[in-house]
Design a protein around this motif. Structure first.
Motif, PDB file in Angstrom:
ATOM      1  N   ALA A  80      87.807  13.773  71.743  1.00 30.22           N
ATOM      2  CA  ALA A  80      86.842  14.527  72.533  1.00 30.22           C
ATOM      3  C   ALA A  80      86.309  15.685  71.700  1.00 30.22           C
ATOM      4  CB  ALA A  80      87.482  15.041  73.817  1.00 30.22           C
ATOM      5  N   GLU A 138      91.424  17.643  75.068  1.00 32.63           N
ATOM      6  CA  GLU A 138      92.080  16.384  74.755  1.00 32.63           C
ATOM      7  C   GLU A 138      93.568  16.626  74.531  1.00 32.63           C
ATOM      8  OE1 GLU A 138      90.207  15.082  71.064  1.00 32.63           O
ATOM      9  OE2 GLU A 138      91.846  15.977  69.917  1.00 32.63           O
ATOM     10  N   VAL A 153      85.213  18.524  75.691  1.00 30.94           N
ATOM     11  CA  VAL A 153      86.210  18.688  76.738  1.00 30.94           C
ATOM     12  C   VAL A 153      87.596  18.703  76.093  1.00 30.94           C
ATOM     13  CG1 VAL A 153      84.775  17.519  78.457  1.00 30.94           C
ATOM     14  CG2 VAL A 153      86.451  16.190  77.157  1.00 30.94           C
ATOM     15  N   VAL A 212      90.584  14.267  78.237  1.00 31.08           N
ATOM     16  CA  VAL A 212      90.813  13.005  77.540  1.00 31.08           C
ATOM     17  C   VAL A 212      92.254  12.972  77.013  1.00 31.08           C
ATOM     18  CG1 VAL A 212      90.207  11.653  75.500  1.00 31.08           C
ATOM     19  CG2 VAL A 212      88.401  12.655  76.918  1.00 31.08           C
ATOM     20  N   GLU A 233      80.601   8.892  79.345  1.00 26.23           N
ATOM     21  CA  GLU A 233      79.471   9.802  79.202  1.00 26.23           C
ATOM     22  C   GLU A 233      78.804  10.138  80.546  1.00 26.23           C
ATOM     23  OE1 GLU A 233      76.590  12.287  77.613  1.00 26.23           O
ATOM     24  OE2 GLU A 233      78.476  11.558  76.764  1.00 26.23           O
ATOM     25  N   ASP A 274      87.653   7.431  74.473  1.00 27.43           N
ATOM     26  CA  ASP A 274      87.013   8.597  73.888  1.00 27.43           C
ATOM     27  C   ASP A 274      85.998   9.195  74.854  1.00 27.43           C
ATOM     28  OD1 ASP A 274      88.464   8.140  71.616  1.00 27.43           O
ATOM     29  OD2 ASP A 274      86.807   7.243  70.479  1.00 27.43           O
ATOM     30  N   GLU A 275      85.728  10.471  74.643  1.00 27.94           N
ATOM     31  CA  GLU A 275      84.726  11.158  75.456  1.00 27.94           C
ATOM     32  C   GLU A 275      83.357  10.489  75.351  1.00 27.94           C
ATOM     33  OE1 GLU A 275      82.714  15.648  75.652  1.00 27.94           O
ATOM     34  OE2 GLU A 275      83.841  14.988  73.891  1.00 27.94           O
ATOM     35  N   LYS A 276      83.039   9.932  74.175  1.00 26.33           N
ATOM     36  CA  LYS A 276      81.717   9.350  73.955  1.00 26.33           C
ATOM     37  C   LYS A 276      81.631   7.885  74.377  1.00 26.33           C
ATOM     38  CE  LYS A 276      80.296  12.444  70.230  1.00 26.33           C
ATOM     39  NZ  LYS A 276      79.820  12.553  68.828  1.00 26.33           N
ATOM     40  N   ARG A 335      80.293  13.202  82.280  1.00 29.86           N
ATOM     41  CA  ARG A 335      79.858  14.494  81.729  1.00 29.86           C
ATOM     42  C   ARG A 335      78.456  14.831  82.203  1.00 29.86           C
ATOM     43  NH1 ARG A 335      79.512  16.144  76.503  1.00 29.86           N
ATOM     44  NH2 ARG A 335      78.764  14.140  75.769  1.00 29.86           N
TER      45      ARG A 335
END
Length: 345
Positions: free
Chosen positions: A152, A157, A155, A147, A136, A129-131, A139
């Protein structure tokens, strides 16, 4: 004895030009005449000179390389046939855009450290995941990412209908009357929360299986889930261990084709007939799925197209288009010889 690297100054001296002209010949040939550029390149070839890639990247603010960030070590990553199909899609875009691709895996267990060392312009992040704690920082450093097989918000996905595909596969076996169904899921070691079998793609596919059981009025037996490395060898080992532990399934739901093919191998070794004694459904529809004996029933996802779309979105982001896109590709159940048709047992 180490051979000394030919310098830009040596090329400039022999070609009778300035070092700046040599730099132009390699990086901005339109800044000098064609005759001068050809003379410089000829001298460079004669002396065995090539620009320092690090210095060149610093000058151009581009490496011409896109990274594919994977959460597993290299050997584990390439043991999964899914990767070659995915990279085929990525590679088609790289070929069109004169780019290179670099697979980046954890360095001493750390993805964050690996990304600090890799010279790439941006990343296709696969399976995270983006997080995620190690994504992180990308970013925060302003590095473009896309992703794939993850969630996401800020961004782009690219995903497939994992839950729907898994639901269809489980419904097929349940409608056939199977109740002792062994589920072979991903064994995801560190980093971080990847060791949780309900995370990401694995979680979505398990959710599809669970929903199918619920819709058939059946209890989902969590103790009938076994973990496997995402490889043929992993599937073989996982099923063999489950059999040794006393499991006697009549059907298998595997979260990847690689693991499902491993199950077919283990079943053959145990003297089981597929599909008479054991029906098997994988997920992915890799090219090898039609070559197994028996051919593998599976959930098809457009792997090559997923890689191509991810690369296109990343290239667009590198060009300044940072508007996030949400792409969800369809899946479909493909029945072959490792299962019977939709007739109850």
């Amino acid at each position: 004895m180490a051979v000394k690297r030919v310098t830009i100054n040596q090329v400039a001296e022999k070609a009778g030009v300035s070092p700046t002209a040599v730099s132009f010949a390699f990086n901005n040939p339109e800044q000098i005449s064609q005759e001068t550029a050809e003379r410089i390149l000829s001298v460079a070839r004669e002396l065995g000179y090539s620009p320092n890639p690090i210095a060149r990247a610093m000058i151009l603010q581009r490496t011409g390389v896109i990274g594919v960030l994977v959460p597993f070590n290299i050997s584990t990553t390439f043991a999964n046939p899914f990767i070659s199909s995915f990279m085929q899609g990525v590679g088609s875009v790289c070929d069109q855009r004169s780019l290179s691709a670099l697979v980046v895996s954890p360095y001493e267990g750390s993805l964050e450290e690996a990304t600090r060392r890799a010279l790439v312009d941006g990343y296709i992040v696969l399976g995270l995941d983006e997080k995620h704690g190690e994504i992180e920082p990308l970013r925060q450093r302003g590095i473009p990412i896309v992703v794939v097989d993850g969630d996401a918000e800020t961004v782009s996905e690219v995903n497939v209908d994992d839950e729907g595909g898994a639901y269809d596969a489980a419904c097929h076996l349940l409608a056939r009357g199977h109740r002792d169904i062994l589920i072979v899921t991903f064994q995801q070691p560190a980093p971080s929360h990847l060791d949780h079998v309900y995370y990401g793609v694995g979680g979505r596919r398990l959710a599809g299986y669970k929903r199918a059981f619920a819709d058939h009025g059946l209890e989902f037996r969590f103790n009938w889930i076994v973990q496997s490395l995402t490889s043929i060898e992993g599937g073989t080992a996982a099923f063999s261990q489950a059999w040794e532990d006393g499991f006697r399934p009549t059907a298998i739901l595997a979260l990847s084709d690689a693991m499902a093919i491993g199950v077919l191998s283990a079943a053959k070794h145990l003297g089981l007939d597929v599909p008479r004694d054991l029906e098997v459904i994988g997920f992915d529809d890799i090219p090898m799925a039609v070559l197994t004996c028996p051919s593998l029933s599976t959930v098809h996802q457009p792997i090559v197209e997923k890689g191509r779309l991810a690369a296109e979105l990343l290239v667009n982001s590198l060009a300044g288009d940072r508007k996030p896109e949400r792409v969800s590709l369809p899946t479909r159940l493909v029945l072959r010889d490792s299962t019977y048709p939709s007739v109850e047992r």
